[in-house]
Enzyme design. Structure first.
Site, short mmCIF file in Angstrom:
data_model
loop_
_atom_site.label_atom_id
_atom_site.label_comp_id
_atom_site.label_asym_id
_atom_site.label_seq_id
_atom_site.Cartn_x
_atom_site.Cartn_y
_atom_site.Cartn_z
N SER A 125 0.83 -1.20 0.00
CA SER A 125 0.00 0.00 0.00
C SER A 125 0.87 1.26 0.00
CB SER A 125 -0.95 -0.05 1.20
OG SER A 125 -1.98 0.91 1.07
N ASP A 146 -9.10 -6.51 -4.21
CA ASP A 146 -8.60 -5.31 -3.53
C ASP A 146 -9.46 -4.12 -3.92
OD1 ASP A 146 -7.17 -3.08 -2.60
OD2 ASP A 146 -5.23 -4.05 -2.94
N HIS A 181 -7.07 -6.08 0.10
CA HIS A 181 -5.92 -5.18 0.27
C HIS A 181 -5.11 -5.65 1.47
CE1 HIS A 181 -3.82 -1.43 -0.40
NE2 HIS A 181 -3.89 -1.16 0.89
#
Length: 354
Positions: free
Chosen positions: A27, A127, A162
């Site tokens: 991320s 995600d 995610h």
């Protein structure tokens, strides 16, 4: 069992092979991975990008009537992470142009270093935070920058949310999109990343015997700056490396809400010489340490913290990939060797190398 040194130490100097280090992140840590990788590519042999977009992706929208200098964070969190259509994802070609301009300005290492890099790039098909079309542009950017196809491992086939994938039964389900962004997977991301970057690697150790050290990060940045860096970082050093063996360094960069101030375990009354006084899950349970111990890898875990001051708006403890640490937001430097966070992390790497 990993020995945790509870004291705060100076980051040590060790026998590090120059030019063979690597970096990975999830991320915001993946966006930072790309920035650090391009800024100091002479130091690296590869990188792992899990749910991260292309270099200076937030700037590929500059000039749009919808985007002003005051709206960069909105741009980063919406258009650059979850575009409404694939066509609105950051443009790899523009990222390449920006990288080439930054190279001409001598603010990053020569892009010719890309030819020897090994890249692991992953996007979960479920995600909903950093969507797959964004990560696909990261793959295309590295291809356009000259990384050979055979050296790029790209995976968009796993129905993961995610997250960084682990083998821990206590972590979230595979398709979840929620903190702490560690999901149970069909494989361990840390192992897959490092195995790709270092193909000659051995299987992860079952019982690591090295030391996890807590060091003062303030040696590497101005505490009055807007860097949003934590006081302390962590480094894992295998016992063989402590005894003088040659080593390589891997930098593992956490994502938003995954720093030591956010992602904690309680280890009850365990002796601090056996476990950290509070358990940083991104550090202790993601598989980096086990792989490192078997392969004489030093794992550097730099840390940022949340900040919501007039100087820095970063409440979720994200790494800077849109310019919040830049002294002049209209002319950001978050992507270059001059960036506060990149300077700090590379200085840590340099210290480890003596």
């Amino acid at each position: 069992m990993t020995h945790f040194a509870s004291d705060i130490v100076k980051l040590p100097q060790l026998n590090v092979e120059k030019g063979h280090s690597s970096v990975s992140g999830l991320s915001s840590g993946a966006f930072m991975t790309v920035q650090l990788h391009l800024a100091h590519s002479a130091s690296f042999t590869g990188a792992g990008v899990v749910a991260g977009g292309p270099y200076r992706g937030v700037e590929t929208f500059r000039g749009s009537a919808l985007i002003t200098e005051d709206a960069w964070e909105i741009n980063a969190m919406q258009l650059c992470m979850a575009p409404l259509t694939p066509e609105l994802a950051p443009d790899a070609r523009k990222s390449v142009q920006l990288a080439q301009q930054t190279e001409r300005d001598l603010l990053i290492d020569p892009l010719s270093n890309m030819a020897r890099q090994r890249m692991y790039i992953f996007t979960g098909s479920k995600d909903s935070v950093v969507m797959s079309p964004v990560v696909a542009q990261t793959r295309e950017m590295y291809r356009l920058l000259g990384v050979p196809e055979a050296q790029i491992h790209y995976d968009d086939s796993v129905p993961a949310g995610h997250s960084l994938l682990t083998a821990n039964p206590e972590d979230n389900a595979l398709g979840d999109n929620k903190p702490p962004y560690l999901n149970r997977g069909p494989f361990v991301h840390a192992h897959a990343i490092l195995q790709h970057i270092y193909p000659d690697s051995k299987a992860p150790a079952l019982n690591p015997t090295g030391k996890l050290l807590r060091f003062d990060q303030r040696d590497f940045f101005d505490s009055n700056s807007a860097a949003s860096m934590s006081e302390f970082g962590y480094v894992y050093i295998p016992q063989a490396v402590l005894d003088g063996a040659a080593a390589r360094v891997h930098i593992a960069i956490h994502g938003c809400k995954q720093g030591s101030a956010f992602v904690n375990y309680s280890f009850g009354n365990l002796d601090s010489q056996d476990q950290p006084p509070y358990g940083m899950r991104y550090i202790t349970s993601t598989g980096y340490i086990e792989f490192a111990d078997a392969n004489n890898l030093i794992i550097l875990f730099p840390q940022v913290t949340g900040s919501d001051s007039s100087q820095t708006q970063n409440p979720d403890g994200c790494w800077d990939w849109w310019g919040y640490s830049s002294k002049t937001p209209g002319y950001p430097d978050y992507f270059s060797k001059k960036a506060l966070q990149i300077q700090a992390i590379h200085a840590m790497l340099t210290r480890l190398g003596g």
